[in-house]
Design a protein around this motif. Structure first.
Motif, PDB file in Angstrom:
ATOM      1  N   SER A  86     -21.297  18.187   2.946  1.00 20.47           N
ATOM      2  CA  SER A  86     -20.222  18.794   2.164  1.00 20.47           C
ATOM      3  C   SER A  86     -18.862  18.564   2.815  1.00 20.47           C
ATOM      4  N   GLY A 146     -22.777  23.205  -4.663  1.00 20.80           N
ATOM      5  CA  GLY A 146     -21.791  22.731  -5.628  1.00 20.80           C
ATOM      6  C   GLY A 146     -22.435  22.117  -6.856  1.00 20.80           C
ATOM      7  N   ARG A 157     -18.496  18.603  -4.817  1.00 18.76           N
ATOM      8  CA  ARG A 157     -17.850  19.885  -4.556  1.00 18.76           C
ATOM      9  C   ARG A 157     -17.075  20.256  -5.802  1.00 18.76           C
ATOM     10  N   ARG A 158     -16.545  21.467  -5.850  1.00 17.31           N
ATOM     11  CA  ARG A 158     -15.863  21.920  -7.068  1.00 17.31           C
ATOM     12  C   ARG A 158     -14.749  20.974  -7.489  1.00 17.31           C
ATOM     13  N   ARG A 159     -13.972  20.519  -6.506  1.00 16.35           N
ATOM     14  CA  ARG A 159     -12.831  19.680  -6.873  1.00 16.35           C
ATOM     15  C   ARG A 159     -13.229  18.246  -7.224  1.00 16.35           C
ATOM     16  N   THR A 160     -14.448  17.842  -6.875  1.00 15.53           N
ATOM     17  CA  THR A 160     -14.903  16.494  -7.232  1.00 15.53           C
ATOM     18  C   THR A 160     -15.885  16.507  -8.405  1.00 15.53           C
ATOM     19  N   ARG A 185     -15.401  15.386   1.512  1.00 12.63           N
ATOM     20  CA  ARG A 185     -13.986  15.611   1.209  1.00 12.63           C
ATOM     21  C   ARG A 185     -13.734  15.355  -0.273  1.00 12.63           C
ATOM     22  N   GLY A 186     -12.931  14.347  -0.602  1.00 11.08           N
ATOM     23  CA  GLY A 186     -12.605  14.102  -2.006  1.00 11.08           C
ATOM     24  C   GLY A 186     -13.514  13.104  -2.667  1.00 11.08           C
TER      25      GLY A 186
END
Length: 375
Positions: A122, A150, A340-343, A126-127
């Protein structure tokens, strides 16, 4: 990111990210011990295979090995690299020349190692999306998928055909009576021709593999062939990786001689659960002598597969018609997507692409079944 970075803690376990290929090379002994403690491992998670692949195919600066250590001992490894196209992602080392992608997790401390590796993954992502391709059902990375916090998705990947890890006599007995009779006749023909089978010792593997690639090129001359198998980088990878694997019992190279001349060479890869015939080369003169090369190779591979607790003789990726002559069962590899949430949008984009491609293939299949494209 360079060198080693500690990224997570899990009780007495710690996760690290390795980005230096010299450190990758130095991991061989500990990696080998971990490989032996992970029952789900396939030959394509062997250190010799992956490190050699990196030397031939890797891009400097992209290496991402997520390790879980307990003291000086490895408890889990995720061998990955970062890519930027078509989307930023962490993907398994091994690429398209490897039939299975996975992580290694120590069966003796699976829960703790899985939790720590998941945290390390995780943080390392990162992005980027984490995109595990070609995961064999039962693969170790399924443990990561099950506890991932996630967004995640599981989609189909390639089909592999497998046979039980039994003797050639037993494989033949699974066939309909008429087909079994023909196969037995072909086995008798091979014996009558005087074809001799020889296991290549570790010290002669490099020479035998060069001969394998020569014969492979010859057998496919003038026909459609996997172009990567003809590339110098592939030859370098194969020679560099297989020698150590033969030495550790994770691969076997077999020569087939006729009248003292090497007429075929086969490479079979081994792991605790399966044996897989990876690549072979055969002189066209064998077919001219009415030798059935497919029967000859399967007979040799079956000898390597049976015993030692292995469950499967894998015909590896591909749904080619000739494989179905042996009545294999299909095993569908999985593609495990972790975000992850942002990806999460990256995950959605990949899933949409997979669905669109699947629908396109289905439409083409139906069109062909209706006779599309015929004059």
């Amino acid at each position: 990111m360079n060198g080693t970075a500690a990224v997570a803690l899990g009780g007495t376990l710690r996760a690290e990210i390795i980005t230096d290929e010299r450190e990758f090379a130095a991991l061989a002994p500990a990696w080998g011990r971990l490989y032996g403690r992970c029952a789900a491992a396939t030959p394509f998670q062997n250190h010799a295979w992956l490190y050699s692949w990196w030397l031939s195919y890797g891009t400097p600066g992209r290496l991402r090995l997520i390790l879980v250590r307990e003291g000086d001992e490895l408890r889990a490894v995720a061998p990955l690299m970062r890519v930027h196209r078509p989307l930023p992602a962490l993907v398994p080392l091994g690429g398209s020349i490897s039939d299975y992608g996975d992580v290694l997790i120590d069966d003796g401390c699976a829960d703790r190692a899985t939790a720590t590796l998941a945290e390390g993954l995780s943080l390392a992502a990162r992005g980027a999306l984490i995109d595990f391709r070609e995961v064999r059902p039962g693969g170790a990375v399924e443990r990561i998928y099950e506890r991932w916090r996630g967004p995640r998705r599981r989609v189909r990947d390639s089909v592999c055909l497998e046979l039980p890890a039994i003797s050639m006599d037993e494989l033949v007995s699974r066939l309909p009576a008429s087909k079994a009779q023909r196969v037995r006749a072909k086995l008798r023909k091979l014996s009558a021709l005087g074809i001799e089978r020889r296991i290549v010792p570790a010290g002669e593997v490099d020479t035998a593999l060069c001969r394998l690639l020569e014969l492979h090129r010859l057998q496919w001359q003038g026909r459609k062939v996997t172009s990567e198998h003809l590339q110098e980088r592939f030859a370098e990878h194969l020679v560099r990786s297989v020698g150590p694997m033969v030495g550790s019992g994770d691969a076997v190279v077999t020569e087939f001689r006729l009248d003292g001349t090497v007429m075929a060479v086969d490479l079979t890869l081994l792991s605790p659960r399966l044996a897989g015939g990876y690549l072979y080369g055969a002189h066209p003169g064998l077919r001219e002598r009415k030798a059935d090369v497919a029967v000859m190779l399967l007979d040799a591979c079956a000898r390597h597969a049976e015993g030692d607790g292995r469950r499967a003789l894998s015909l590896l990726r591909g749904d080619e018609p000739y494989k179905h002559h042996w009545r294999p069962y299909p095993v569908v590899n999985q593609r495990l997507l972790l975000a992850r949430r942002r990806t999460a949008p990256l995950l959605s984009a990949v899933v949409c692409d997979v669905v669109a491609r699947s629908r396109g293939k289905e439409l083409v299949r139906r069109w062909r079944e209706r006779g599309g494209g015929r004059p």
